[in-house]
Design a protein around this motif. Sequence first.
Motif, PDB file in Angstrom:
ATOM      1  N   SER A  92       0.940  -1.174  -0.078  1.00 13.50           N
ATOM      2  CA  SER A  92       0.027   0.161   0.009  1.00 13.50           C
ATOM      3  C   SER A  92       0.870   1.252   0.096  1.00 13.50           C
ATOM      4  O   SER A  92       1.861   1.524   0.730  1.00 13.50           O
ATOM      5  CB  SER A  92      -0.969  -0.009   1.194  1.00 13.50           C
ATOM      6  OG  SER A  92      -1.782  -0.964   1.214  1.00 13.50           O
ATOM      7  N   ILE A  93       0.538   2.206  -0.870  1.00 10.37           N
ATOM      8  CA  ILE A  93       1.239   3.440  -1.080  1.00 10.37           C
ATOM      9  C   ILE A  93       0.398   4.605  -0.290  1.00 10.37           C
ATOM     10  O   ILE A  93       0.961   5.628   0.038  1.00 10.37           O
ATOM     11  CB  ILE A  93       2.118   3.797  -2.415  1.00 10.37           C
ATOM     12  CG1 ILE A  93       0.708   3.826  -3.265  1.00 10.37           C
ATOM     13  CG2 ILE A  93       2.879   2.730  -2.725  1.00 10.37           C
ATOM     14  CD1 ILE A  93       1.297   4.305  -4.602  1.00 10.37           C
ATOM     15  N   VAL A 121      -5.701   4.521  -7.093  1.00  4.48           N
ATOM     16  CA  VAL A 121      -4.354   5.199  -6.701  1.00  4.48           C
ATOM     17  C   VAL A 121      -3.352   5.562  -7.666  1.00  4.48           C
ATOM     18  O   VAL A 121      -3.027   4.369  -8.506  1.00  4.48           O
ATOM     19  CB  VAL A 121      -3.767   4.177  -5.337  1.00  4.48           C
ATOM     20  CG1 VAL A 121      -2.473   4.725  -4.966  1.00  4.48           C
ATOM     21  CG2 VAL A 121      -4.778   4.170  -4.352  1.00  4.48           C
ATOM     22  N   GLU A 122      -2.960   6.591  -8.093  1.00  6.42           N
ATOM     23  CA  GLU A 122      -2.025   7.022  -8.934  1.00  6.42           C
ATOM     24  C   GLU A 122      -0.705   7.385  -8.532  1.00  6.42           C
ATOM     25  O   GLU A 122       0.253   7.033  -9.312  1.00  6.42           O
ATOM     26  CB  GLU A 122      -2.580   8.141  -9.642  1.00  6.42           C
ATOM     27  CG  GLU A 122      -3.658   7.924 -10.885  1.00  6.42           C
ATOM     28  CD  GLU A 122      -3.939   9.034 -11.729  1.00  6.42           C
ATOM     29  OE1 GLU A 122      -3.476  10.098 -11.411  1.00  6.42           O
ATOM     30  OE2 GLU A 122      -4.314   8.619 -12.721  1.00  6.42           O
ATOM     31  N   ASN A 131       0.138  10.206  -3.052  1.00  7.56           N
ATOM     32  CA  ASN A 131      -0.667  11.186  -2.710  1.00  7.56           C
ATOM     33  C   ASN A 131      -1.833  11.733  -3.626  1.00  7.56           C
ATOM     34  O   ASN A 131      -2.546  12.587  -3.474  1.00  7.56           O
ATOM     35  CB  ASN A 131       0.000  12.507  -1.908  1.00  7.56           C
ATOM     36  CG  ASN A 131       0.774  13.077  -3.066  1.00  7.56           C
ATOM     37  OD1 ASN A 131       0.808  12.709  -4.058  1.00  7.56           O
ATOM     38  ND2 ASN A 131       1.725  13.918  -2.663  1.00  7.56           N
ATOM     39  N   VAL A 132      -2.093  10.636  -4.810  1.00  3.38           N
ATOM     40  CA  VAL A 132      -3.126  11.181  -5.669  1.00  3.38           C
ATOM     41  C   VAL A 132      -3.972  10.048  -5.790  1.00  3.38           C
ATOM     42  O   VAL A 132      -3.423   8.940  -6.391  1.00  3.38           O
ATOM     43  CB  VAL A 132      -2.258  11.661  -7.137  1.00  3.38           C
ATOM     44  CG1 VAL A 132      -3.414  11.955  -8.076  1.00  3.38           C
ATOM     45  CG2 VAL A 132      -1.460  12.846  -6.859  1.00  3.38           C
ATOM     46  N   VAL A 133      -5.212  10.224  -6.222  1.00  2.00           N
ATOM     47  CA  VAL A 133      -6.196   9.324  -6.161  1.00  2.00           C
ATOM     48  C   VAL A 133      -7.203   9.893  -7.706  1.00  2.00           C
ATOM     49  O   VAL A 133      -7.415  11.161  -7.678  1.00  2.00           O
ATOM     50  CB  VAL A 133      -7.228   8.950  -5.283  1.00  2.00           C
ATOM     51  CG1 VAL A 133      -8.183   8.044  -5.666  1.00  2.00           C
ATOM     52  CG2 VAL A 133      -6.415   8.165  -4.070  1.00  2.00           C
ATOM     53  N   ARG A 134      -7.110   9.157  -8.775  1.00  2.32           N
ATOM     54  CA  ARG A 134      -7.918   9.450  -9.569  1.00  2.32           C
ATOM     55  C   ARG A 134      -9.354   8.889  -9.764  1.00  2.32           C
ATOM     56  O   ARG A 134      -9.623   7.746  -9.538  1.00  2.32           O
ATOM     57  CB  ARG A 134      -7.451   9.053 -10.937  1.00  2.32           C
ATOM     58  CG  ARG A 134      -8.053   9.272 -12.421  1.00  2.32           C
ATOM     59  CD  ARG A 134      -7.362   9.131 -13.628  1.00  2.32           C
ATOM     60  NE  ARG A 134      -6.892   7.455 -13.627  1.00  2.32           N
ATOM     61  CZ  ARG A 134      -7.619   6.423 -13.681  1.00  2.32           C
ATOM     62  NH1 ARG A 134      -8.635   6.665 -14.164  1.00  2.32           N
ATOM     63  NH2 ARG A 134      -6.928   5.262 -13.701  1.00  2.32           N
ATOM     64  N   ALA A 141      -4.767   0.188  -7.189  1.00  5.21           N
ATOM     65  CA  ALA A 141      -5.648  -0.330  -6.580  1.00  5.21           C
ATOM     66  C   ALA A 141      -6.856   0.654  -6.591  1.00  5.21           C
ATOM     67  O   ALA A 141      -6.665   1.937  -6.504  1.00  5.21           O
ATOM     68  CB  ALA A 141      -5.435  -0.639  -5.231  1.00  5.21           C
ATOM     69  N   ARG A 142      -8.120   0.162  -6.467  1.00  8.31           N
ATOM     70  CA  ARG A 142      -9.328   1.078  -6.281  1.00  8.31           C
ATOM     71  C   ARG A 142      -9.640   1.104  -4.893  1.00  8.31           C
ATOM     72  O   ARG A 142      -9.680   0.127  -4.282  1.00  8.31           O
ATOM     73  CB  ARG A 142     -10.607   0.429  -7.172  1.00  8.31           C
ATOM     74  CG  ARG A 142     -10.298   0.056  -8.603  1.00  8.31           C
ATOM     75  CD  ARG A 142     -11.391  -0.244  -9.218  1.00  8.31           C
ATOM     76  NE  ARG A 142     -12.269   0.708  -9.545  1.00  8.31           N
ATOM     77  CZ  ARG A 142     -12.437   1.468 -10.498  1.00  8.31           C
ATOM     78  NH1 ARG A 142     -11.401   1.550 -11.516  1.00  8.31           N
ATOM     79  NH2 ARG A 142     -13.290   2.488 -10.558  1.00  8.31           N
TER      80      ARG A 142
END
Length: 236
Positions: A177-178, A227-228, A231-234, A210-211
């Motif tokens: 997990s990041i 997860v991109e 600290n960024v989620v699309r 991952a979603r």
Amino acid sequence: MKKQGHYCALLLIGMLLATASQPLIASATESHTRIADTARAYIAERHPWQQMTTKITVQSLDPRTKLRQCPVKLEAFLSAGAKVKRRTTVGIRCNSNKPWKIYLPVTVEAFAKVMVARHPIAPNTEISERDISWSQRDISALGYGYLRSLGDRGGYRSRRSIAQGAVLTPNMVEASSIVSKGQRVQLNSKAGAVNVSMMGIAMESGALGARILVKNLNSGKRLEGVVESENVVRLN
């Protein structure tokens, strides 16, 4: 008379030699080396480990195997539907007016450096460089594959116990997990040609790609995104 007798003797010897040589010509047999070399060359051109150091072994024919010497180039082939893999049965045939064919098992070993556990690794452990070493192995025998690096998808965590010296395979690990649950993240969304960014909170941990569920800090809505980065989620 002496000369005539000498001539007759020479003629008789010549006839005997000619007669003796006929069975040798008729029984000329194909070279086992030529057959093996044909099988080896066929596999060498087609195996799936072309960029690696390989060793190709052709099983020796029974010394009692006698095949008529082929007057044309030998041809290698596979049975219908067969593919070249670690162990492959290759057919060799002679397409002359007196044809024959025979089958030989051929084994390919392909060598590459793979990651092995430097010491026992407990389940749910983040795997780092200090946990692994590199070892030359025959990867054609690794039915479960192998890992090329620890950098893929943000790193790895062990799914289960890994024994010391074991080759690390994809089924032994999962992506680390990041993004952590409760972490503030940037939410990116695209509507047509417009890109929108907002702040949110990760509702669960997730690895790269991952979603996960996130919450928009402005609206309080729960959304799903991918997860991109750390600290960024699309958003969808």
